[in-house]
Design an enzyme around this catalytic site. Structure first.
Site, mmCIF file in Angstrom:
data_model
loop_
_atom_site.group_PDB
_atom_site.id
_atom_site.type_symbol
_atom_site.label_atom_id
_atom_site.label_comp_id
_atom_site.label_asym_id
_atom_site.label_seq_id
_atom_site.Cartn_x
_atom_site.Cartn_y
_atom_site.Cartn_z
ATOM 1 N N GLY A 31 25.394 -35.045 8.138
ATOM 2 C CA GLY A 31 24.494 -34.983 7.391
ATOM 3 C C GLY A 31 23.112 -35.068 7.535
ATOM 4 O O GLY A 31 22.295 -35.801 8.645
ATOM 5 N N HIS A 37 19.917 -29.768 13.191
ATOM 6 C CA HIS A 37 20.991 -28.913 12.594
ATOM 7 C C HIS A 37 21.002 -27.274 12.414
ATOM 8 O O HIS A 37 21.835 -26.514 11.948
ATOM 9 C CB HIS A 37 21.551 -29.626 11.414
ATOM 10 C CG HIS A 37 21.540 -31.199 11.705
ATOM 11 N ND1 HIS A 37 20.681 -32.341 11.081
ATOM 12 C CD2 HIS A 37 22.629 -31.435 11.982
ATOM 13 C CE1 HIS A 37 21.393 -32.836 11.682
ATOM 14 N NE2 HIS A 37 23.025 -33.061 12.225
ATOM 15 N N GLN A 154 28.216 -36.386 24.057
ATOM 16 C CA GLN A 154 28.700 -35.912 22.504
ATOM 17 C C GLN A 154 30.267 -34.694 23.360
ATOM 18 O O GLN A 154 30.689 -34.374 23.837
ATOM 19 C CB GLN A 154 28.258 -36.242 21.979
ATOM 20 C CG GLN A 154 29.342 -35.227 20.999
ATOM 21 C CD GLN A 154 28.620 -35.429 19.209
ATOM 22 O OE1 GLN A 154 28.698 -36.666 19.148
ATOM 23 N NE2 GLN A 154 28.505 -34.284 18.647
#
Lengths: 282, 282
Positions: A31, A37, A154
């Site tokens: 978020g 994003h 990641q």
């Protein structure tokens, strides 16, 4: 856009779409969305029939409670942004939904790939990441999942998890999105004070300068590392966590800059800890 | 029956069957099949369109090299038995196929449920089990997976893994199959010498006697435990690993025998270590 909080409802929706033969793209986020994003959602829209965006600030990937508590949140604003990108499903589970009482199962990529770089200062971080991502994969069973290359480690860890665990999912890494002055977009940038925000461009500035050194012929990783380190040290509020030159896939240290090269930095800038990187084929 | 060794071939076959709308049942085994395994295949045949049987002696669930080396194998015989049960796919991957060079990802159910009983003497065993089972789940994406109740702890651990990790798979535990004299079928029984084979019935005999004590009104777990322990000790070659009375789902020790009760024993009988259990609702 359907907003869903419960796993069973999500699964029912996914089954309905799959029965129609629709492909599914997943964009997992914590978020406080920014253009980075949104670029993931746009890529997912292009390549899939149905796009699922999840927003979940995952407690198991934070090793410090104050970092978890201070992580920025704005679900109202996020929801509008996701809807504006024409995503099909917004999944916003509670912590209890994801980790019910008595929860105790974890998926971990072991070895150097999670011990290096961010794994050094954030113990258990990647164990939390791979656990939550594999849970989301099991719920959504996406054809493709989208991750920002800003979190280069990641991406490498999730790609290894997918290979090792034989998950039938395509991982799509997407380019870093930057502010006009070069600062890599991050939800944590919201925590920077005005002066820190200005100083923070030292990360991308020194990475770009290092890239130019390599293009101009420098091949010694040690030279690149000390160049970046010295550059960042010129900034008053910057506290270096790491500056590393590694293989982009395995994250093993390299001495000679060649092949798939990742140059990654992590710097505490006042309160927030920022990361940035460039990956290049030499 | 199709015999498949490579993951990609298996996945292609599964996709073809799923595209036809067929349901998939998976029976994961380590081979050296006996009636217990065959009963799993029969259950799977009844409840699914397509049955996949896997045979893989999984090195990561053995904590002792000689136990792994001496584990009985007979792929030729196994293959005929699986075919005779009319299974559709026999999956027999190599160790290199399942754990390629550089493999380092593991799924682990943490906490008491894997520390108790067999978890105490077989460190890392369940981590190996949950890792290989979740890899097989990812490859086969079965609707249902079949496990023998003889490995009661394995069933409890896998059920917890499925719940915690949100895997969309029904776990079907199947009853223990026994020899005429009561000995629970196990591939390890093949390692018993003649006298040990005779003595081994003490496991089931004392469990059944304990069950009768409970039916007759005994409610103290300590009484049940010491009764079984004393019984097994009457046998010369029996070396007790554990005798436990626990909750059948959580595997927590109980003091009063009530609710979902699992009575489980593990006994070294010469070379092989045998396990047996009864589960009852009190």
């Amino acid at each position: 856009m359907k907003t869903i909080s419960h796993i069973n409802d999500l699964r029912a929706e996914i089954k309905k779409e799959k029965a129609k033969g629709n492909s599914i793209g997943l964009v997992p986020t914590m978020g406080f969305l920014h253009e980075g994003h949104l670029s993931l959602i746009r890529s997912a829209k292009k390549e899939n029939d149905i796009v699922v965006v999840s927003i979940f600030v995952n407690p198991t990937q934070f090793n410090k409670k104050d970092d978890l508590d201070s992580y920025p949140r704005d679900l109202n604003r996020d929801s509008k942004l996701v809807e504006a990108e024409d995503a099909d499903i917004l999944f916003i589970p509670s912590v209890e939904e994801m980790y019910p009482n008595g929860y105790s199962t974890y998926l971990e990529v072991e070895g150097l790939i999670t011990k290096q770089l961010c794994g050094k200062s954030r113990e258990g971080h990647f164990k939390g990441v791979t656990t939550i991502v594999s849970k989301l994969f099991n719920m959504v069973t996406p054809h493709r999942a989208y991750f920002g290359q800003k979190d280069a480690q990641q991406v490498a860890v999730i790609e290894k998890m997918v290979r090792d665990m034989n998950m039938d999912i395509e991982i799509v890494p997407c380019p870093i999105v930057r502010e006009a002055d070069g600062l890599a977009l991050s939800s944590r940038n919201a925590l920077l004070k005005e002066n820190e925000r200005k100083e923070a461009i030292i990360l991308s500035k020194s990475l770009f300068a290092a890239e130019k050194m390599i293009i101009d012929g420098e091949r010694l990783a040690s030279k690149i590392k000390s160049f970046i380190t010295e550059n960042i040290k010129t900034v008053k509020d910057a506290e270096i966590d790491y500056v590393e030159v590694v293989n982009g896939k395995t994250l093993e240290n390299i001495h000679i800059v060649e092949g798939d090269v990742l140059i990654a930095v992590a710097v505490k800038m006042g309160k927030p800890r920022l990361i940035d990187n460039i990956r290049l084929e030499v």
